[in-house]
Design a protein around this motif. Sequence first.
Motif, mmCIF file in Angstrom:
data_model
loop_
_atom_site.group_PDB
_atom_site.id
_atom_site.type_symbol
_atom_site.label_atom_id
_atom_site.label_comp_id
_atom_site.label_asym_id
_atom_site.label_seq_id
_atom_site.Cartn_x
_atom_site.Cartn_y
_atom_site.Cartn_z
ATOM 1 N N UNK A 12 0.834 -1.205 0.000
ATOM 2 C CA UNK A 12 0.000 0.000 0.000
ATOM 3 C C UNK A 12 0.870 1.258 0.000
ATOM 4 N N UNK A 13 1.926 1.239 0.789
ATOM 5 C CA UNK A 13 2.835 2.381 0.855
ATOM 6 C C UNK A 13 3.515 2.612 -0.492
ATOM 7 N N UNK A 14 3.983 1.554 -1.128
ATOM 8 C CA UNK A 14 4.631 1.708 -2.437
ATOM 9 C C UNK A 14 3.676 2.264 -3.478
ATOM 10 N N UNK A 15 2.449 1.798 -3.475
ATOM 11 C CA UNK A 15 1.457 2.322 -4.425
ATOM 12 C C UNK A 15 1.215 3.800 -4.157
ATOM 13 N N UNK A 125 -9.383 7.243 -5.614
ATOM 14 C CA UNK A 125 -9.746 6.194 -6.565
ATOM 15 C C UNK A 125 -9.026 4.893 -6.223
ATOM 16 N N UNK A 126 -7.743 4.993 -5.930
ATOM 17 C CA UNK A 126 -6.962 3.790 -5.569
ATOM 18 C C UNK A 126 -7.537 3.147 -4.319
ATOM 19 N N UNK A 127 -7.908 3.961 -3.321
ATOM 20 C CA UNK A 127 -8.448 3.404 -2.084
ATOM 21 C C UNK A 127 -9.813 2.740 -2.333
ATOM 22 N N UNK A 128 -10.638 3.319 -3.208
ATOM 23 C CA UNK A 128 -11.934 2.708 -3.519
ATOM 24 C C UNK A 128 -11.740 1.365 -4.222
ATOM 25 N N UNK A 129 -10.824 1.314 -5.183
ATOM 26 C CA UNK A 129 -10.540 0.055 -5.884
ATOM 27 C C UNK A 129 -9.998 -0.978 -4.901
ATOM 28 N N UNK A 130 -9.098 -0.551 -4.030
ATOM 29 C CA UNK A 130 -8.527 -1.463 -3.022
ATOM 30 C C UNK A 130 -9.626 -2.005 -2.122
ATOM 31 N N UNK A 131 -10.529 -1.138 -1.689
ATOM 32 C CA UNK A 131 -11.607 -1.555 -0.794
ATOM 33 C C UNK A 131 -12.507 -2.581 -1.493
ATOM 34 N N UNK A 135 -12.902 -6.410 -0.210
ATOM 35 C CA UNK A 135 -14.227 -6.954 0.103
ATOM 36 C C UNK A 135 -14.520 -8.203 -0.721
ATOM 37 N N UNK A 136 -14.116 -8.206 -1.966
ATOM 38 C CA UNK A 136 -14.322 -9.382 -2.812
ATOM 39 C C UNK A 136 -13.569 -10.585 -2.247
ATOM 40 N N UNK A 137 -12.327 -10.370 -1.858
ATOM 41 C CA UNK A 137 -11.530 -11.479 -1.300
ATOM 42 C C UNK A 137 -12.124 -11.981 0.009
ATOM 43 N N UNK A 138 -12.620 -11.081 0.824
ATOM 44 C CA UNK A 138 -13.217 -11.489 2.094
ATOM 45 C C UNK A 138 -14.487 -12.298 1.847
ATOM 46 N N UNK A 139 -15.307 -11.864 0.898
ATOM 47 C CA UNK A 139 -16.523 -12.632 0.610
ATOM 48 C C UNK A 139 -16.198 -13.986 0.001
ATOM 49 N N UNK A 140 -15.006 -14.132 -0.576
ATOM 50 C CA UNK A 140 -14.566 -15.423 -1.095
ATOM 51 C C UNK A 140 -14.012 -16.331 0.003
ATOM 52 N N UNK A 141 -13.867 -15.797 1.224
ATOM 53 C CA UNK A 141 -13.451 -16.619 2.340
ATOM 54 C C UNK A 141 -12.037 -16.391 2.833
#
Length: 180
Positions: A12-15, A125-131, A135-141
């Motif tokens: 996140x810091x590098x981005x 924009x980067x933070x929205x995409x990251x979020x 969330x997608x990864x969390x819903x995948x388990x």
Amino acid sequence: MFRDKKRIHFIYLLIDIFLIGFCFYLSYRLKFNFTLINPQSPSPLQNYRSLFIFWGVILILFLNNYRLYSTDRSLTIPLEILQVSKAVFVSSIVLAVVIFGLKIAFMSRFIFIVASLSLLVTLSFWRAVKRILVRHRITQGYYNFNVLIIGAGKAALELVDEIEENPYLGLKVVGFLDDY
């Protein structure tokens, strides 16, 4: 898991560093590619470099202060964008005070405004995409937490409904604990 968190925070810091540098370069190029410069004069980039580095460090410190290098599951996209906005605003104010206090005359208001706005847009924009990706990864388990609810009454069932309506929190109800 702790090692993964440190690695993710570092990514996140590098981005952020890349995006901050891009915004500074963009604002500089927009100013000096569209205005006439004496070809014999040295590039004003050397003048701006130290201010850009100072501004970038201050911005990263404020982003860190607002805990934007962690992946807080309860943080919504609008709240995260608000935190980014605060960090950009406060770091811009700090830079403006330094420029005014040290009487730095070469700093262009155009560069300052374009850099501030582009920082706000790109970091948000980067933070929205990251979020959305998190969330997608969390819903995948990935990295979910098992939850044991104490009690089995109406409130416990409402809690289960709330957890199921918000799968991005990464909570999985595994059972109830009741004394009956």
